[in-house]
Design an enzyme around this catalytic site. Structure first.
Site, PDB file in Angstrom:
ATOM      1  N   GLU A   1      -5.050 -14.021   8.862  1.00  0.00           N
ATOM      2  CA  GLU A   1      -4.202 -13.548   7.767  1.00  0.00           C
ATOM      3  C   GLU A   1      -2.727 -13.688   8.149  1.00  0.00           C
ATOM      4  O   GLU A   1      -1.899 -14.103   7.338  1.00  0.00           O
ATOM      5  CB  GLU A   1      -4.537 -12.090   7.448  1.00  0.00           C
ATOM      6  CG  GLU A   1      -3.722 -11.500   6.327  1.00  0.00           C
ATOM      7  CD  GLU A   1      -4.002 -10.022   6.101  1.00  0.00           C
ATOM      8  OE1 GLU A   1      -3.294  -9.438   5.268  1.00  0.00           O
ATOM      9  OE2 GLU A   1      -4.899  -9.444   6.764  1.00  0.00           O
TER      10      GLU A   1
ATOM     11  N   ARG B   1       0.863  -1.189   0.000  1.00  0.00           N
ATOM     12  CA  ARG B   1       0.000   0.000   0.000  1.00  0.00           C
ATOM     13  C   ARG B   1       0.901   1.242   0.000  1.00  0.00           C
ATOM     14  O   ARG B   1       1.956   1.241   0.620  1.00  0.00           O
ATOM     15  CB  ARG B   1      -0.864  -0.029   1.255  1.00  0.00           C
ATOM     16  CG  ARG B   1      -1.918   1.017   1.356  1.00  0.00           C
ATOM     17  CD  ARG B   1      -2.838   0.750   2.553  1.00  0.00           C
ATOM     18  NE  ARG B   1      -3.690  -0.402   2.281  1.00  0.00           N
ATOM     19  CZ  ARG B   1      -3.978  -1.356   3.166  1.00  0.00           C
ATOM     20  NH1 ARG B   1      -3.494  -1.305   4.395  1.00  0.00           N
ATOM     21  NH2 ARG B   1      -4.757  -2.358   2.834  1.00  0.00           N
TER      22      ARG B   1
ATOM     23  N   ASP C   1      -3.031  -6.374  13.304  1.00  0.00           N
ATOM     24  CA  ASP C   1      -3.411  -4.989  13.567  1.00  0.00           C
ATOM     25  C   ASP C   1      -4.153  -4.925  14.889  1.00  0.00           C
ATOM     26  O   ASP C   1      -4.769  -5.908  15.309  1.00  0.00           O
ATOM     27  CB  ASP C   1      -4.342  -4.457  12.466  1.00  0.00           C
ATOM     28  CG  ASP C   1      -3.732  -4.560  11.081  1.00  0.00           C
ATOM     29  OD1 ASP C   1      -2.657  -3.978  10.867  1.00  0.00           O
ATOM     30  OD2 ASP C   1      -4.325  -5.228  10.209  1.00  0.00           O
TER      31      ASP C   1
ATOM     32  N   ASN D   1      -0.570  -0.941  13.137  1.00  0.00           N
ATOM     33  CA  ASN D   1      -0.043  -1.992  12.275  1.00  0.00           C
ATOM     34  C   ASN D   1       1.178  -2.620  12.924  1.00  0.00           C
ATOM     35  O   ASN D   1       2.123  -1.904  13.269  1.00  0.00           O
ATOM     36  CB  ASN D   1       0.408  -1.404  10.931  1.00  0.00           C
ATOM     37  CG  ASN D   1      -0.712  -0.769  10.163  1.00  0.00           C
ATOM     38  OD1 ASN D   1      -1.599  -1.456   9.684  1.00  0.00           O
ATOM     39  ND2 ASN D   1      -0.678   0.556  10.033  1.00  0.00           N
TER      40      ASN D   1
END
EC number: 3.6.1.15
Length: 180
Positions: free
Chosen positions: A126, A26, A110, A90
């Site tokens: 994840e 990102r 997170d 994060n």
């Protein structure tokens, strides 16, 4: 070899997030530096263009203060919404800066903190999936788990970017630099 540089107050930089495998994750197109030292970078942004790894783009909805530290494996985004300050934390590598951008590796986990102080650890599935796919070492796993604990302590103790004075000081500094 990447030449490291320390961003200067008032400078506008990009923030680039990568994944462990080296792929871009990102990019935030513009963040105004409020403080830049060897160990800490604090910035502000508002309605900033964000580009995802699949080239989709979106614009942040509210003003935010971002906090990066060279000795901790996390960064913190303080988002100013009508009903209070939300934090998105994060778990990541410590940052590096070069002439191109501030850069870090996003490690999936997170923590979202609500205005009432409650928080939740997110994206554990994840993290487990990417740990297998991208071969995170056991050392990285230990470091990240330790930094989850440190981050939770900071949240509970209202330390660092979670301190009320932090928000007040840096939001005012951002408004002044941006002439709001």
């Amino acid at each position: 070899m990447v030449k490291e540089s320390i961003p200067k107050e008032g400078q506008t930089i990009k923030i680039q997030s990568y994944k462990h495998d080296g792929n871009i994750h990102r990019v935030w197109s513009e963040t105004t530096i409020l403080k830049g030292t060897e160990h800490v970078v604090i910035g502000g942004n508002d309605h900033t263009l964000v580009t995802e790894s699949d080239s989709r783009t979106w614009i942040t909805r509210e003003p935010a203060i971002v906090y990066f530290h060279s000795e901790f494996w996390f960064n913190v985004i303080c988002m100013f919404r009508e009903d209070g300050v939300y934090y998105y934390c994060n778990l990541s590598s410590p940052f590096v800066c070069d002439d191109e951008a501030l850069k870090y590796i996003d490690y999936d986990l997170d923590i979202k903190v609500y205005p009432n102080g409650k928080y939740h650890l997110l994206d554990e599935d994840e993290y487990e999936q990417h740990m297998r796919q991208m071969n995170y070492s056991s050392d990285i796993d230990v470091i990240l788990r330790r930094n989850v604990d440190i981050l939770q302590q900071w949240i509970e103790q209202k330390k660092g970017p979670f301190a009320p004075d932090f928000i007040k000081v840096w939001r005012e500094r951002y408004k002044k630099i941006r002439n709001y």
